[in-house]
Structure formats: structure tokens, C-alpha cells
Write a protein that holds these residues in place. Structure first.
Motif, short mmCIF file in Angstrom:
data_model
loop_
_atom_site.label_atom_id
_atom_site.label_comp_id
_atom_site.label_asym_id
_atom_site.label_seq_id
_atom_site.Cartn_x
_atom_site.Cartn_y
_atom_site.Cartn_z
N MET A 23 100.56 152.44 98.06
CA MET A 23 100.12 152.17 99.42
C MET A 23 100.81 150.80 100.00
O MET A 23 100.82 149.74 99.51
N ASP A 24 101.50 150.96 101.18
CA ASP A 24 102.17 149.84 101.97
C ASP A 24 100.91 149.36 102.92
O ASP A 24 100.84 150.24 103.86
N HIS A 25 100.73 148.21 102.98
CA HIS A 25 99.32 147.91 103.84
C HIS A 25 100.10 147.88 105.29
O HIS A 25 99.26 148.02 106.29
N LYS A 26 101.08 147.61 105.65
CA LYS A 26 102.02 147.33 106.81
C LYS A 26 101.86 148.95 107.41
O LYS A 26 102.02 148.70 108.87
N ASN A 27 101.72 149.91 106.91
CA ASN A 27 101.70 151.15 107.34
C ASN A 27 100.20 151.44 107.72
O ASN A 27 99.69 152.48 108.33
N LEU A 28 99.39 150.66 107.34
CA LEU A 28 97.82 151.14 107.53
C LEU A 28 97.49 150.57 109.05
O LEU A 28 97.56 149.52 109.26
N ASN A 29 96.64 151.60 109.79
CA ASN A 29 96.29 151.08 111.29
C ASN A 29 95.54 149.94 111.08
O ASN A 29 95.45 149.16 111.97
N VAL A 30 94.38 149.88 110.17
CA VAL A 30 93.21 149.00 109.75
C VAL A 30 94.11 147.71 109.67
O VAL A 30 93.56 146.55 110.05
N TRP A 31 95.14 147.58 108.81
CA TRP A 31 95.81 146.30 108.70
C TRP A 31 96.44 145.81 110.10
O TRP A 31 96.29 144.90 110.56
N LYS A 32 97.16 146.66 110.92
CA LYS A 32 97.91 146.37 111.97
C LYS A 32 96.87 145.94 113.06
O LYS A 32 97.18 144.75 113.78
N GLN A 33 95.68 146.50 113.38
CA GLN A 33 94.90 146.29 114.22
C GLN A 33 94.08 144.83 113.79
O GLN A 33 93.78 144.08 114.69
N SER A 34 93.91 144.80 112.50
CA SER A 34 93.13 143.46 112.23
C SER A 34 94.21 142.42 112.31
O SER A 34 93.71 140.99 112.62
N VAL A 35 95.48 142.37 112.16
CA VAL A 35 96.53 141.48 112.38
C VAL A 35 96.49 140.97 114.04
O VAL A 35 96.28 139.70 114.20
N ASP A 36 96.27 141.99 114.80
CA ASP A 36 96.25 141.78 116.32
C ASP A 36 95.05 140.98 116.64
O ASP A 36 94.98 140.11 117.41
N PHE A 37 93.95 141.22 115.76
CA PHE A 37 92.70 140.76 116.12
C PHE A 37 92.65 139.26 115.76
O PHE A 37 92.09 138.50 116.35
N VAL A 38 93.48 138.75 114.60
CA VAL A 38 93.49 137.47 114.13
C VAL A 38 94.03 136.55 115.46
O VAL A 38 93.47 135.77 115.89
N VAL A 39 94.90 137.13 116.01
CA VAL A 39 95.81 136.66 117.18
C VAL A 39 94.80 136.30 118.15
O VAL A 39 94.52 135.12 118.89
N ASP A 40 93.73 137.44 118.41
CA ASP A 40 92.80 137.29 119.51
C ASP A 40 91.59 136.18 119.16
O ASP A 40 91.32 135.47 120.15
#
Length: 117
Positions: A1-18
Motif C-alpha cells: 500500500m502506498d500511503h501517497k495514494n490514500l485520501n486520508v493521508w492527503k487530507q491529513s497532510v493538508d490539515f497539518v498546513v492548516d
């Protein structure tokens, strides 16, 4: 499983910026307190998703997803505290995103557990 393809990973990275943006306006005396703790909790979410995805086997992945879930709950509490202290006027958007992230994490955990059966 590639974490970069997981929506939850993408959303949580964006959330870090917020979260970094939100905590930038906190009082300077909070830099080693709530500001630091919230940033660490936020960063922990996608970091543990990534580490779990890199592990061998679903059991280890699930363990790290639970850690990410714990960090999300921790951050949720810290947002409520920062709101009550008046550091953030409205945390409803952040709490909504955290709820979505937690639901996605639980869904992924359920999927991996079912896959093992």
C-alpha cells in the motif's frame, strides 16, 4: 500500500498546513505549550499513516493507523482547549475535517481487519 495514494493521508497532510496556519497566531508564550503540542499531534497523523503503510503486514499497519487515530483525537481536544482559551475563535471547520479523517482511518482499519479474515 502506498500511503501517497490514500485520501486520508492527503487530507491529513493538508490539515497539518492548516494547523500550522492556525497556531501561528497563538500567543508567543504558547510556543512551547499548546502551539508545539498541536503541531506535533497534527504531524503525527499523516506520519503514522505513512509509517504503517510501509510496514510488513496488515497487523502492523493497523497498529500505526490506531496511533494516527489517537493523534487525531488528541488534536481534537487541543483545538477545543485553544478555542476555550480564546486563541481560536471558530474551530468548527477543523473539527469537521478531523471527524472526516477519523472516519476514514476507522474505515481503513475495518477494511484491513476484514481482509485478514
Amino acid at each position: 500500500m502506498d500511503h501517497k495514494n490514500l485520501n486520508v493521508w492527503k487530507q491529513s497532510v493538508d490539515f497539518v498546513v492548516d494547523i500550522y496556519r492556525v497556531t501561528a497566531s497563538f500567543p508567543k508564550e504558547e510556543i512551547f505549550g499548546l502551539t508545539s503540542q498541536m503541531r506535533r499531534s497534527a504531524v503525527s497523523i499523516p506520519s503514522n499513516i505513512a509509517e504503517g503503510a510501509a510496514r510488513k503486514g496488515d497487523a502492523e499497519t493497523i497498529q500505526f493507523l490506531y496511533i494516527a487515530l489517537g493523534s487525531a483525537s488528541e488534536l481534537e481536544t487541543q483545538l477545543v482547549i485553544s478555542n476555550r482559551l480564546g486563541f481560536v475563535v471558530d474551530v468548527s471547520d477543523q473539527l469537521k475535517i478531523l471527524t472526516e479523517v477519523k472516519q476514514q482511518l476507522l474505515g481503513l482499519i475495518r477494511y484491513l481487519k476484514e481482509k485478514k479474515k
